[in-house]
Design an enzyme around this catalytic site. Structure first.
Site, PDB file in Angstrom:
ATOM      1  N   ASP A  56       0.869  -1.171   0.000  1.00  0.00           N
ATOM      2  CA  ASP A  56       0.000   0.000   0.000  1.00  0.00           C
ATOM      3  C   ASP A  56       0.909   1.226   0.000  1.00  0.00           C
ATOM      4  OD1 ASP A  56      -1.768   2.052   0.341  1.00  0.00           O
ATOM      5  OD2 ASP A  56      -2.613   1.325   2.231  1.00  0.00           O
ATOM      6  N   SER A 135      -0.440  13.814 -15.941  1.00  0.00           N
ATOM      7  CA  SER A 135      -1.696  13.865 -16.686  1.00  0.00           C
ATOM      8  C   SER A 135      -1.697  15.114 -17.548  1.00  0.00           C
ATOM      9  CB  SER A 135      -2.882  13.911 -15.722  1.00  0.00           C
ATOM     10  OG  SER A 135      -4.081  14.274 -16.381  1.00  0.00           O
ATOM     11  N   TYR A 148      -7.103  16.888  -8.182  1.00  0.00           N
ATOM     12  CA  TYR A 148      -6.386  15.991  -9.089  1.00  0.00           C
ATOM     13  C   TYR A 148      -5.466  16.782 -10.016  1.00  0.00           C
ATOM     14  CZ  TYR A 148      -5.468  12.600 -12.771  1.00  0.00           C
ATOM     15  OH  TYR A 148      -4.844  11.779 -13.677  1.00  0.00           O
ATOM     16  N   ALA A 149      -5.977  17.853 -10.634  1.00  0.00           N
ATOM     17  CA  ALA A 149      -5.153  18.660 -11.541  1.00  0.00           C
ATOM     18  C   ALA A 149      -3.975  19.271 -10.789  1.00  0.00           C
ATOM     19  CB  ALA A 149      -6.001  19.755 -12.202  1.00  0.00           C
ATOM     20  N   ALA A 150      -4.213  19.736  -9.556  1.00  0.00           N
ATOM     21  CA  ALA A 150      -3.130  20.320  -8.762  1.00  0.00           C
ATOM     22  C   ALA A 150      -2.075  19.271  -8.415  1.00  0.00           C
ATOM     23  CB  ALA A 150      -3.709  20.937  -7.487  1.00  0.00           C
TER      24      ALA A 150
END
Length: 253
Positions: A56, A135, A148-150
């Site tokens: 994990d 991404s 997510y973008a950050a």
């Protein structure tokens, strides 16, 4: 070679393509059954050595323990594919805080830890290659993908900086910035595939090939697919309000 997030999506495809090149593999993910099935299939097909590690990676202590176990077994990692991560779509304040922080933990903190411990070894040997999977959204903040973008912007900037830091030490760092891809990621991220996104959807194989080629060539980053490259150019060539509005409409419908 070590591949994180190897049980599905890009990680599985990286394992298949590198196995086809004859590389020995260390496959890391949480889902042991899928890792073992993939490893057995690749061993039969390519007659290569594969080590399976159920880890994990969101637990930083587990990252250092993984590094120690491999060191004790005399396994030196010459190529690191730092692919593990997940996403989340939705309005920022309506999303669960725990889910957002868990994503930051895996996509930012854990990726940093994995890169750090294995890059130290590579620098000491003065050779190695690291691929960080970011991404297309690393290039802009997009409505309903704020965290997510950050997080992916962090991965891109980290990779760009390390590319120059490690170059003098014989270590290559490359960032792969895929767009929407048919990996199962969208389902896990509760992401809506809008009509505007469907024509941009890429299969994992060409994305991974582009990443491997860029890493071998020592490039700083790569955006697979001409349409995705065009979106990055749009980001560079237009005001923020314009490309953010365009991307928000495309991503959210």
């Amino acid at each position: 070679m070590l591949i994180t997030g190897a049980s599905s999506g890009f990680g599985e495809e990286f394992a298949r393509q590198y196995a086809g090149q004859g590389h020995s593999l260390v496959l890391v993910a949480r889902r042991l059954d899928r890792l073992q099935a993939l490893a057995e299939a690749l061993r039969r097909q390519y007659r290569i050595e594969i080590v399976v590690e159920q880890v994990d990676l969101s637990d930083i202590a587990a990252v250092t323990q993984l590094h120690r176990r491999l060191h004790e077994r005399g396994i030196a990692i010459d190529i690191l594919i730092n692919n593990a991560g997940h996403g989340l779509q939705g309005p920022f304040v309506e999303s669960q805080l725990d889910a957002a922080l868990a994503m930051v933990q895996l996509d930012v903190a854990s990726l940093t830890a994995v890169t750090h411990v294995f890059a130290q070894d590579m620098r000491a040997r003065r050779r190695g290659k690291i691929l960080l999977v970011a991404s297309l959204l690393a290039y802009q903040g997009v409505q309903n993908f704020a965290v997510y973008a950050a997080a992916k912007a962090y991965v891109l900037r980290l990779g760009e900086a390390l590319h120059r830091e490690f170059k003098r030490d014989g270590v290559t760092v490359t960032v792969l910035c895929p767009g929407v891809s048919d990996t199962g990621f969208a389902t896990a991220a509760q992401m809506k595939i809008t009509p505007a996104l469907k024509p941009l959807m890429m299969r994992p194989a060409p994305v991974v090939r582009a990443g491997i080629r860029a890493l071998q060539a020592g490039r700083i980053s790569v955006v697979p697919g001409w349409a995705n490259k065009a979106l990055v150019i749009l980001t560079w060539a237009t005001p923020r309000w314009l490309h953010q509005a365009f991307l928000s409409r495309a991503m959210n419908g």
